[in-house]
Design an enzyme around this catalytic site. Structure first.
Site, mmCIF file in Angstrom:
data_model
loop_
_atom_site.group_PDB
_atom_site.id
_atom_site.type_symbol
_atom_site.label_atom_id
_atom_site.label_comp_id
_atom_site.label_asym_id
_atom_site.label_seq_id
_atom_site.Cartn_x
_atom_site.Cartn_y
_atom_site.Cartn_z
ATOM 1 N N HIS A 99 0.837 -1.201 0.000
ATOM 2 C CA HIS A 99 0.000 0.000 0.000
ATOM 3 C C HIS A 99 0.867 1.245 0.000
ATOM 4 C CE1 HIS A 99 0.737 -1.253 4.157
ATOM 5 N NE2 HIS A 99 0.763 0.032 4.461
ATOM 6 N N HIS A 101 0.634 5.169 1.229
ATOM 7 C CA HIS A 101 -0.094 6.171 2.005
ATOM 8 C C HIS A 101 -0.085 7.486 1.221
ATOM 9 C CE1 HIS A 101 0.274 3.961 5.982
ATOM 10 N NE2 HIS A 101 1.254 3.392 5.308
#
Ligand code: 5GP
Ligand code: ZN
Length: 134
Positions: A99, A101
């Site tokens: 992922h 951010h």
């Protein structure tokens, strides 16, 4: 060990405040409540982090990160973004589904998104010799 929480979000088996989705990627609000507008952008296939993500998903992930960043600035009143990623436990990764951010930024927002590293211990030239790929 239970199934990956982000895979559960992808499958609709766990809730998320989803702001964007396409064939390859999904973006949703981080639950941390640590900074205004904290978003996560993930590939819709399970990769642990950037080290095992294939090019097809990586390219599409970065395309979505750019699309969302432009949306935040063009349509939502922000001026910039910080992009953050931890790949591996050694780097501080806590959820082991790749992922990025995204932290939306405005001048003077007082968000400390850039780490204070505290000073290098090794001469830059020494590290350069060890890691150069040329
Ligand atoms: P990391 O520490 O791996 O870079 O970041 C993991 C992030 O995932 C953290 O910011 C954490 O707040 C977020 N997170 C963990 N579990 C969930 C969840 O179930 N839903 C959402 N939306 N975010 C989560
Ligand atoms: Zn996963």
């Amino acid at each position: 060990m239970g199934e990956c929480i982000f895979c559960k979000i992808i499958k609709g088996e766990a809730p998320a405040m989803k702001i964007y989705e396409d064939e390859y990627t999904m973006a949703f609000m981080d639950i941390a409540k640590d900074v205004d507008g904290h978003l996560l952008v993930i590939p819709k296939k399970h990769f642990t982090n950037i080290l095992d993500c294939n090019d097809e998903y990586l390219i599409n992930l970065m395309r979505t990160v750019k699309r969302i960043s432009n949306h935040l600035v063009d349509d939502c009143g922000y001026e910039g973004v910080n992009l953050l990623n931890a790949s591996d436990e050694s780097a501080g990764q806590s959820v082991f589904h790749f992922h990025i951010h995204v932290i939306p930024r405005k001048l003077g927002d007082n968000i400390k998104a850039w780490p204070n590293f505290g000073g290098a211990e090794t001469p830059t030239e020494d590290i350069f010799k060890r890691i150069s790929m040329l």
